[in-house]
Write a protein that holds these residues in place. Structure first.
Motif, PDB file in Angstrom:
ATOM      1  N   TRP A 259      -0.386  15.187  -1.416  1.00  0.00           N
ATOM      2  CA  TRP A 259      -1.841  15.203  -1.486  1.00  0.00           C
ATOM      3  C   TRP A 259      -2.411  14.208  -2.475  1.00  0.00           C
ATOM      4  O   TRP A 259      -3.532  13.729  -2.309  1.00  0.00           O
ATOM      5  CB  TRP A 259      -2.326  16.594  -1.864  1.00  0.00           C
ATOM      6  N   GLY A 260      -1.715  13.870  -3.496  1.00  0.00           N
ATOM      7  CA  GLY A 260      -2.238  12.999  -4.536  1.00  0.00           C
ATOM      8  C   GLY A 260      -2.126  11.521  -4.236  1.00  0.00           C
ATOM      9  O   GLY A 260      -2.681  10.690  -4.968  1.00  0.00           O
ATOM     10  N   THR A 261      -1.436  11.169  -3.166  1.00  0.00           N
ATOM     11  CA  THR A 261      -1.201   9.761  -2.856  1.00  0.00           C
ATOM     12  C   THR A 261      -2.486   8.934  -2.759  1.00  0.00           C
ATOM     13  O   THR A 261      -2.547   7.849  -3.349  1.00  0.00           O
ATOM     14  CB  THR A 261      -0.372   9.638  -1.565  1.00  0.00           C
ATOM     15  N   PRO A 262      -3.530   9.375  -2.056  1.00  0.00           N
ATOM     16  CA  PRO A 262      -4.751   8.557  -1.998  1.00  0.00           C
ATOM     17  C   PRO A 262      -5.371   8.299  -3.371  1.00  0.00           C
ATOM     18  O   PRO A 262      -5.871   7.206  -3.639  1.00  0.00           O
ATOM     19  CB  PRO A 262      -5.702   9.362  -1.112  1.00  0.00           C
ATOM     20  N   PHE A 263      -5.305   9.291  -4.246  1.00  0.00           N
ATOM     21  CA  PHE A 263      -5.878   9.124  -5.588  1.00  0.00           C
ATOM     22  C   PHE A 263      -5.038   8.162  -6.434  1.00  0.00           C
ATOM     23  O   PHE A 263      -5.577   7.386  -7.219  1.00  0.00           O
ATOM     24  CB  PHE A 263      -6.003  10.475  -6.283  1.00  0.00           C
ATOM     25  N   ILE A 264      -3.731   8.204  -6.261  1.00  0.00           N
ATOM     26  CA  ILE A 264      -2.869   7.298  -7.017  1.00  0.00           C
ATOM     27  C   ILE A 264      -3.039   5.863  -6.519  1.00  0.00           C
ATOM     28  O   ILE A 264      -3.059   4.923  -7.310  1.00  0.00           O
ATOM     29  CB  ILE A 264      -1.410   7.781  -6.949  1.00  0.00           C
ATOM     30  N   ILE A 265      -3.199   5.697  -5.219  1.00  0.00           N
ATOM     31  CA  ILE A 265      -3.483   4.368  -4.668  1.00  0.00           C
ATOM     32  C   ILE A 265      -4.833   3.873  -5.173  1.00  0.00           C
ATOM     33  O   ILE A 265      -4.974   2.707  -5.556  1.00  0.00           O
ATOM     34  CB  ILE A 265      -3.427   4.401  -3.124  1.00  0.00           C
ATOM     35  N   ALA A 266      -5.829   4.765  -5.200  1.00  0.00           N
ATOM     36  CA  ALA A 266      -7.149   4.391  -5.726  1.00  0.00           C
ATOM     37  C   ALA A 266      -7.048   3.985  -7.189  1.00  0.00           C
ATOM     38  O   ALA A 266      -7.702   3.031  -7.622  1.00  0.00           O
ATOM     39  CB  ALA A 266      -8.127   5.546  -5.559  1.00  0.00           C
ATOM     40  N   PHE A 267      -6.220   4.706  -7.965  1.00  0.00           N
ATOM     41  CA  PHE A 267      -6.000   4.345  -9.371  1.00  0.00           C
ATOM     42  C   PHE A 267      -5.499   2.910  -9.492  1.00  0.00           C
ATOM     43  O   PHE A 267      -6.015   2.130 -10.304  1.00  0.00           O
ATOM     44  CB  PHE A 267      -4.997   5.317 -10.003  1.00  0.00           C
ATOM     45  N   MET A 268      -4.511   2.556  -8.692  1.00  0.00           N
ATOM     46  CA  MET A 268      -3.947   1.207  -8.786  1.00  0.00           C
ATOM     47  C   MET A 268      -4.964   0.136  -8.411  1.00  0.00           C
ATOM     48  O   MET A 268      -5.070  -0.897  -9.079  1.00  0.00           O
ATOM     49  CB  MET A 268      -2.699   1.104  -7.905  1.00  0.00           C
ATOM     50  N   ILE A 269      -5.735   0.409  -7.361  1.00  0.00           N
ATOM     51  CA  ILE A 269      -6.750  -0.557  -6.931  1.00  0.00           C
ATOM     52  C   ILE A 269      -7.832  -0.707  -7.993  1.00  0.00           C
ATOM     53  O   ILE A 269      -8.232  -1.828  -8.336  1.00  0.00           O
ATOM     54  CB  ILE A 269      -7.343  -0.131  -5.567  1.00  0.00           C
ATOM     55  N   LEU A 270      -8.296   0.420  -8.523  1.00  0.00           N
ATOM     56  CA  LEU A 270      -9.337   0.362  -9.553  1.00  0.00           C
ATOM     57  C   LEU A 270      -8.840  -0.334 -10.820  1.00  0.00           C
ATOM     58  O   LEU A 270      -9.588  -1.069 -11.468  1.00  0.00           O
ATOM     59  CB  LEU A 270      -9.831   1.767  -9.893  1.00  0.00           C
ATOM     60  N   LEU A 271      -7.594  -0.125 -11.174  1.00  0.00           N
ATOM     61  CA  LEU A 271      -7.054  -0.771 -12.358  1.00  0.00           C
ATOM     62  C   LEU A 271      -6.946  -2.288 -12.160  1.00  0.00           C
ATOM     63  O   LEU A 271      -7.218  -3.052 -13.093  1.00  0.00           O
ATOM     64  CB  LEU A 271      -5.690  -0.172 -12.704  1.00  0.00           C
ATOM     65  N   ILE A 272      -6.603  -2.717 -10.966  1.00  0.00           N
ATOM     66  CA  ILE A 272      -6.570  -4.155 -10.666  1.00  0.00           C
ATOM     67  C   ILE A 272      -7.974  -4.736 -10.745  1.00  0.00           C
ATOM     68  O   ILE A 272      -8.180  -5.820 -11.304  1.00  0.00           O
ATOM     69  CB  ILE A 272      -5.932  -4.400  -9.284  1.00  0.00           C
ATOM     70  N   ILE A 273      -8.948  -4.009 -10.200  1.00  0.00           N
ATOM     71  CA  ILE A 273     -10.335  -4.475 -10.259  1.00  0.00           C
ATOM     72  C   ILE A 273     -10.804  -4.563 -11.708  1.00  0.00           C
ATOM     73  O   ILE A 273     -11.478  -5.517 -12.108  1.00  0.00           O
ATOM     74  CB  ILE A 273     -11.251  -3.555  -9.418  1.00  0.00           C
ATOM     75  N   ALA A 274     -10.428  -3.567 -12.511  1.00  0.00           N
ATOM     76  CA  ALA A 274     -10.802  -3.592 -13.932  1.00  0.00           C
ATOM     77  C   ALA A 274     -10.178  -4.797 -14.634  1.00  0.00           C
ATOM     78  O   ALA A 274     -10.831  -5.437 -15.468  1.00  0.00           O
ATOM     79  CB  ALA A 274     -10.366  -2.296 -14.611  1.00  0.00           C
ATOM     80  N   ALA A 275      -8.953  -5.122 -14.295  1.00  0.00           N
ATOM     81  CA  ALA A 275      -8.295  -6.283 -14.899  1.00  0.00           C
ATOM     82  C   ALA A 275      -8.995  -7.578 -14.502  1.00  0.00           C
ATOM     83  O   ALA A 275      -9.132  -8.497 -15.326  1.00  0.00           O
ATOM     84  CB  ALA A 275      -6.829  -6.330 -14.479  1.00  0.00           C
ATOM     85  N   ILE A 276      -9.458  -7.646 -13.278  1.00  0.00           N
ATOM     86  CA  ILE A 276     -10.180  -8.834 -12.821  1.00  0.00           C
ATOM     87  C   ILE A 276     -11.486  -8.981 -13.599  1.00  0.00           C
ATOM     88  O   ILE A 276     -11.819 -10.074 -14.071  1.00  0.00           O
ATOM     89  CB  ILE A 276     -10.429  -8.768 -11.294  1.00  0.00           C
ATOM     90  N   TYR A 277     -12.235  -7.890 -13.725  1.00  0.00           N
ATOM     91  CA  TYR A 277     -13.485  -7.953 -14.483  1.00  0.00           C
ATOM     92  C   TYR A 277     -13.243  -8.290 -15.956  1.00  0.00           C
ATOM     93  O   TYR A 277     -14.031  -8.988 -16.572  1.00  0.00           O
ATOM     94  CB  TYR A 277     -14.279  -6.651 -14.359  1.00  0.00           C
ATOM     95  N   LEU A 278     -12.153  -7.788 -16.495  1.00  0.00           N
ATOM     96  CA  LEU A 278     -11.827  -8.099 -17.880  1.00  0.00           C
ATOM     97  C   LEU A 278     -11.492  -9.581 -18.044  1.00  0.00           C
ATOM     98  O   LEU A 278     -11.897 -10.215 -19.026  1.00  0.00           O
ATOM     99  CB  LEU A 278     -10.654  -7.240 -18.355  1.00  0.00           C
ATOM    100  N   SER A 279     -10.800 -10.144 -17.063  1.00  0.00           N
ATOM    101  CA  SER A 279     -10.467 -11.569 -17.148  1.00  0.00           C
ATOM    102  C   SER A 279     -11.703 -12.453 -16.975  1.00  0.00           C
ATOM    103  O   SER A 279     -11.739 -13.568 -17.497  1.00  0.00           O
ATOM    104  CB  SER A 279      -9.413 -11.936 -16.098  1.00  0.00           C
ATOM    105  N   ILE A 280     -12.694 -11.955 -16.261  1.00  0.00           N
ATOM    106  CA  ILE A 280     -13.943 -12.694 -16.094  1.00  0.00           C
ATOM    107  C   ILE A 280     -14.755 -12.664 -17.387  1.00  0.00           C
ATOM    108  O   ILE A 280     -15.532 -13.566 -17.673  1.00  0.00           O
ATOM    109  CB  ILE A 280     -14.769 -12.115 -14.914  1.00  0.00           C
TER     110      ILE A 280
END
Length: 79
Positions: free
Chosen positions: A17-38
């Motif tokens: 059941w937690g798989t979608p949330f863990i995938i969302a975590f990874m995607i959001l963390l990548i997006i956060a890293a992109i914004y941080l690099s900007i």
């Protein structure tokens, strides 16, 4: 062949059941890293907070599904 693969994927999501949330975590963390690099640190921090919420929810759901399906598997092996 495609039907079997899709069925296996759906079964995996039904049992984990937690798989979608863990995938969302990874995607959001990548997006956060992109914004941080900007250079947009405030927005990156906000996204990272939501990412960690998703991770916590995902871990609890994984634990709950593990407990549920471990009991089912235990019942099946005892028969």
């Amino acid at each position: 062949m495609k039907v079997k693969i899709k069925k296996k994927r759906l079964d995996y999501f039904k049992e984990n059941w937690g798989t979608p949330f863990i995938i969302a975590f990874m995607i959001l963390l990548i997006i956060a890293a992109i914004y941080l690099s900007i250079g947009n640190e405030a927005y990156a921090n906000e996204i990272a907070i939501y990412a960690y919420y998703a991770l916590v929810i995902g871990v609890f759901l994984q634990l709950a599904s593990y407990i549920k399906y471990a009991k089912k598997e235990e019942e099946q092996t005892s028969d």
